[in-house]
Design a protein around this motif. Structure first.
Motif, short mmCIF file in Angstrom:
data_model
loop_
_atom_site.label_atom_id
_atom_site.label_comp_id
_atom_site.label_asym_id
_atom_site.label_seq_id
_atom_site.Cartn_x
_atom_site.Cartn_y
_atom_site.Cartn_z
N GLU A 188 0.80 -1.22 0.00
CA GLU A 188 0.00 0.00 0.00
C GLU A 188 0.84 1.27 0.00
OE1 GLU A 188 -2.82 -0.13 3.14
OE2 GLU A 188 -3.83 -1.93 2.40
N SER A 189 2.11 1.14 0.19
CA SER A 189 2.99 2.30 0.16
C SER A 189 4.35 1.85 -0.33
CB SER A 189 3.10 2.94 1.55
OG SER A 189 3.67 2.02 2.46
N GLY A 190 5.25 2.76 -0.40
CA GLY A 190 6.59 2.41 -0.86
C GLY A 190 7.07 3.38 -1.92
N PRO A 191 8.33 3.29 -2.28
CA PRO A 191 8.91 4.19 -3.26
C PRO A 191 8.31 4.00 -4.66
CG PRO A 191 10.59 3.01 -2.03
CD PRO A 191 9.31 2.34 -1.74
N LYS A 192 8.56 4.98 -5.52
CA LYS A 192 8.13 4.92 -6.91
C LYS A 192 9.35 5.16 -7.80
CE LYS A 192 3.43 6.58 -5.97
NZ LYS A 192 2.43 7.65 -6.22
N ILE A 193 9.64 4.17 -8.65
CA ILE A 193 10.79 4.25 -9.53
C ILE A 193 10.32 4.16 -10.98
CG2 ILE A 193 13.03 3.26 -10.16
CD1 ILE A 193 12.87 4.40 -7.30
N GLY A 194 10.81 5.04 -11.83
CA GLY A 194 10.38 5.07 -13.23
C GLY A 194 11.46 4.60 -14.19
N PHE A 195 11.02 4.08 -15.34
CA PHE A 195 11.91 3.68 -16.44
C PHE A 195 11.42 4.36 -17.72
CE2 PHE A 195 12.17 0.31 -13.29
CZ PHE A 195 13.54 0.14 -13.17
N GLY A 212 6.30 -1.10 -3.15
CA GLY A 212 6.68 -0.01 -4.03
C GLY A 212 5.97 -0.06 -5.36
N THR A 213 6.20 0.95 -6.18
CA THR A 213 5.59 1.07 -7.49
C THR A 213 6.66 1.22 -8.56
OG1 THR A 213 3.56 2.08 -6.64
CG2 THR A 213 4.09 2.49 -8.95
N ILE A 214 6.51 0.42 -9.61
CA ILE A 214 7.37 0.53 -10.80
C ILE A 214 6.53 1.17 -11.89
CG2 ILE A 214 8.76 -0.70 -12.50
CD1 ILE A 214 8.83 -3.05 -10.46
N ASP A 229 10.42 8.81 -6.92
CA ASP A 229 11.62 8.94 -6.10
C ASP A 229 12.86 9.01 -6.97
OD1 ASP A 229 10.92 8.52 -3.04
OD2 ASP A 229 9.60 7.22 -4.20
N ALA A 230 12.82 8.38 -8.14
CA ALA A 230 13.95 8.42 -9.07
C ALA A 230 13.51 7.84 -10.40
CB ALA A 230 15.15 7.65 -8.54
N CYS A 231 14.26 8.15 -11.45
CA CYS A 231 14.01 7.62 -12.78
C CYS A 231 15.33 7.11 -13.35
CB CYS A 231 13.43 8.71 -13.68
SG CYS A 231 12.21 8.11 -14.86
N ASP A 289 18.01 -1.31 -5.25
CA ASP A 289 18.68 -0.57 -4.18
C ASP A 289 17.86 0.64 -3.76
OD1 ASP A 289 20.78 -2.36 -4.43
OD2 ASP A 289 22.03 -1.00 -5.63
N LEU A 290 17.28 1.34 -4.74
CA LEU A 290 16.45 2.49 -4.42
C LEU A 290 15.17 2.09 -3.70
CD1 LEU A 290 16.96 4.42 -7.77
CD2 LEU A 290 17.51 5.34 -5.51
N MET A 291 14.59 1.00 -4.12
CA MET A 291 13.36 0.52 -3.48
C MET A 291 13.60 0.14 -2.01
SD MET A 291 10.56 0.46 -5.32
CE MET A 291 9.95 0.50 -7.01
N THR A 292 14.79 -0.34 -1.70
CA THR A 292 15.04 -0.90 -0.36
C THR A 292 15.88 -0.01 0.55
OG1 THR A 292 16.95 -2.10 -1.27
CG2 THR A 292 14.85 -3.27 -1.20
N SER A 293 16.37 1.12 0.05
CA SER A 293 17.23 1.98 0.87
C SER A 293 16.70 3.40 0.91
CB SER A 293 18.66 1.98 0.33
OG SER A 293 19.45 2.93 1.03
#
Length: 526
Positions: A115-122, A180-182, A209-211, A459-463
C-alpha cells in the motif's frame, strides 16, 4: 590495440564524446573524491538483478528484436509501442494510459506491491530514424523493411532494456516482498518532439523517487554528463509575389527576408558563449526562380548550457528575425514550437550505477569482435573492436547535443549510463548501429542494461538512505529553480502525428488542419 590507445589518452572534449570516439582518444581527469565515491557493496543486489533478468530474458529479447524488425519513425510508432504494451500486460503491469499527453504512441504502465513504498520510473524509447535501415550484417545492405527506416540510434535496445528492467525489478520485489511502485513511460518520438517534454508538463514524473534510463553507445560509461538545453523555432517569412523579370518591384521576396535572417545569425556568432549552438535549415525557399517567393521558412535550433542562457539567445534570434523582416518589407511569423531542458546529473545515482556496472560480466565473443572490426575497416577506423571494459566515472561536462530526458531530470532524480552496442569510434545515427542492434551485440546491450537498472532500482526501493541522498543532490543542483515547461500553453501535441492515429486515439476530429497526413519531416532531430 585498445589498451595501448587507452594508455595514450590525455584529454576529454565534447567533440570526441559526441563523435563516439572518446573511448580511444580521451582520458577522464576526475576529482579523486568523485572517482572514489562508490559507497557500499552492491554484490548481492547485482547478483539478484542478474538472476531476475535471466528469468525474463526472452521477453527482453523479444521486444528488442521485434521493434528492430518493424522500425517506425517518430510519432508513427504504432507497432513498436504495442509490442511494449503487449509485453507489459503479459507481465502483469496495469496500463495507466495510452495516447498519453496528447501523443497517440506514448503510454504509461505501472505495477504496485503493497500500500505504500517508493516509486521508480523507467524510460523506454522506440522510434527509429530515416535512411538508416540495414540488415544485421557488417556491410550496407537493406534491412527487413528496406533502407528507408532503421534503428540507427539503437532505440529497439534502449526500450527493451528499460522495459525489461521493470520486469526484472518486479520479480526481485516479489521475491523479497518489497513494497513499491514501478512505472514505465512509453517515451515516443525522442528523435523529434519528445513525449517526455509533454509528460513533464503534465506532471507525470513529479511523484517519483527516481528515474532510470540508458542509451546505446560506443562505450560502457556513466558520469556527470550534462546535455544542452534547446529551443526550436519555425520562422516563416511572408512577402508579395511578382514576376521576377517583368516587374520585380511589385514584389517583396520572403526568401530575401530568410536570407537576411541567416546573415544576421552569422553576425551574432562572434558574441556567443562557447556553449551556444545555432543551427538551421531552409525548409521553404520558393518554387520557381522567375517568381518572387511569397513565402520562405526556416527551422532554427538554439542550444546552450541551461534554460536561462538558451532563452536569452532565443530572444536575440527573434530580434534578428524581426529586423530582417523590417529590412525586406516582409512579415515574419515565429513559432517557438518545442524546447528541452539541459540534463541535470545526479552524483548519487551515477555512483550507484557505476558500482553495478563494475559487476557486469562484460564479455564479447570472437565473432562479435570480428563483426565490429569489419565495420571499422569499412569506415576506415582503427580496428579496435568493441569496448571490453567499464570506463572510469566521467567528470562533469556539457555536450552540444540535447535530450528530452533533461525535462525528466528537472522533475525527479535521474540516472543515465551507456552500454557499448557499437564499435569504438562509430557514432550514433549511422547504419552500423542499426546492424549491431539486430544481432547478438544488441542483445547483450539490452540484457546488460536491464541488469544494471534492475539492480539500481532494487537498491532504491530498499534503501531510504539512498533515496534521500539522491533527492538531496537533486535539490542542491536544482538550487530552487522551478521547472517551467518550454512548451507554449497553446501547444497541445507535437507536429507530424499521422491523421489516422489522432482519429483512432480520439484526440482530433477530422478537420482542415489534418486533411493531409502530417508526415513531412520538417522537424529537426535532437
Amino acid at each position: 590495440m585498445w589498451n595501448e590507445s587507452f594508455i595514450r589518452m590525455n584529454e576529454i572534449s565534447r567533440r570526441t564524446l559526441l563523435a563516439g570516439s572518446l573511448a580511444s582518444t580521451a582520458v577522464w581527469m576526475m576529482p579523486p573524491s568523485f572517482a572514489a565515491a562508490e559507497d557500499g557493496d552492491v554484490s548481492e543486489s547485482a547478483k539478484a538483478a542478474h538472476d531476475a533478468v535471466e528469468a525474463v530474458r526472452e521477453a527482453i529479447l523479444r521486444i528488442s528484436r521485434e521493434v528492430w524488425k518493424t522500425p517506425e519513425l517518430s510519432l508513427h510508432e504504432e507497432k513498436s509501442s504495442e509490442i511494449h504494451l503487449r509485453e507489459l500486460r503479459e507481465a502483469g503491469f496495469k496500463i495507466v494510459s495510452t495516447g498519453t499527453s496528447g501523443i497517440p504512441t506514448a503510454f504509461v504502465a505501472e505495477w504496485t506491491q503493497g500500500e505504500s513504498g517508493p516509486k521508480i520510473g523507467f524510460l523506454p524509447e522506440y522510434d527509429a530514424l530515416p535512411d538508416l535501415g540495414n540488415a544485421a550484417e557488417s556491410r550496407q545492405t537493406p534491412g527487413p523493411t528496406g533502407v528507408e527506416v532503421g534503428h540507427g540510434c539503437g532505440h529497439n535496445m534502449l526500450g527493451a532494456g528499460c522495459t525489461g528492467a521493470a520486469f526484472a525489478l518486479k520479480k526481485m520485489m516479489i521475491d523479497k516482498n518489497v513494497p513499491g511502485t514501478i512505472r514505465v513511460y512509453g517515451c515516443a518520438a525522442e528523435e523529434t518532439e519528445g513525449a517526455k517534454v509533454y509528460m513533464a508538463r503534465d506532471g507525470l514524473f513529479s511523484d517519483l523517487d527516481a528515474c532510470l534510463a540508458w542509451h546505446p553507445g560506443p562505450m560502457n560509461a556513466t558520469g556527470l554528463l550534462r546535455s544542452a538545453a534547446a529551443n526550436i523555432l519555425r520562422i516563416r517569412y511572408i512577402g508579395q509575389t511578382a514576376h521576377a523579370g517583368v516587374d520585380p518591384w511589385e514584389g517583396r521576396s520572403a526568401l530575401k527576408g530568410a536570407e537576411l535572417f541567416g546573415i544576421g545569425i552569422q553576425f551574432m556568432r562572434e558574441h556567443m558563449k562557447p556553449t551556444t549552438r545555432l543551427h538551421y535549415i531552409y525548409t521553404d525557399s520558393g518554387t520557381a526562380a522567375n517568381v518572387i517567393p511569397a513565402s520562405a521558412e526556416i527551422i532554427m535550433v538554439i542550444r546552450d548550457q541551461d534554460r536561462e542562457d538558451v532563452n536569452s539567445v532565443t530572444e536575440w534570434v527573434k530580434d534578428v528575425a524581426s529586423g530582417a523582416a523590417t529590412s525586406t518589407q516582409t512579415h515574419v511569423e515565429i513559432d517557438h514550437f518545442f524546447g528541452m531542458y539541459d540534463l541535470l546529473p545526479n552524483e548519487t545515482l551515477v555512483n550507484q550505477i557505476h558500482a553495478h556496472m563494475t559487476k557486469l560480466p562484460m564479455e564479447w565473443t570472437e565473432e562479435e569482435q570480428g563483426f565490429a572490426k569489419a565495420f571499422q575497416r569499412e569506415m576506415q577506423l582503427p580496428e579496435a573492436g568493441l569496448m571490453p571494459v567499464i570506463m572510469p566515472l566521467l567528470p562533469e561536462i556539457t555536450t552540444g547535443g540535447s535530450t528530452d530526458v533533461g525535462d525528466v531530470s528537472f522533475n525527479t532524480p535521474t540516472g543515465l549510463f551507456a552500454i557499448a552496442t557499437m564499435p569504438i569510434g562509430v557514432g550514433l545515427h549511422t547504419w552500423p548501429v542499426t546492424a549491431c542492434g539486430g544481432m547478438s551485440i544488441g542483445d547483450k546491450g539490452s540484457i546488460y542494461s536491464a541488469i544494471i537498472m534492475a539492480g539500481v532500482g532494487y537498491d532504491l526501493m530498499t534503501s531510504a538512505e539512498l533515496r534521500a541522498a539522491a533527492r538531496a543532490d537533486f535539490d542542491r543542483r536544482k538550487a530552487g529553480r522551478k521547472y517551467v515547461s518550454p512548451l507554449a500553453e497553446t501547444r497541445l501535441r507535437p507536429d507530424g502525428i499521422p491523421q489516422h492515429l489522432l482519429m483512432r486515439d480520439g484526440s482530433q476530429e477530422l478537420g482542415v488542419e489534418f486533411v493531409e497526413e502530417a508526415v513531412d519531416s520538417k522537424t529537426p532531430m535532437p
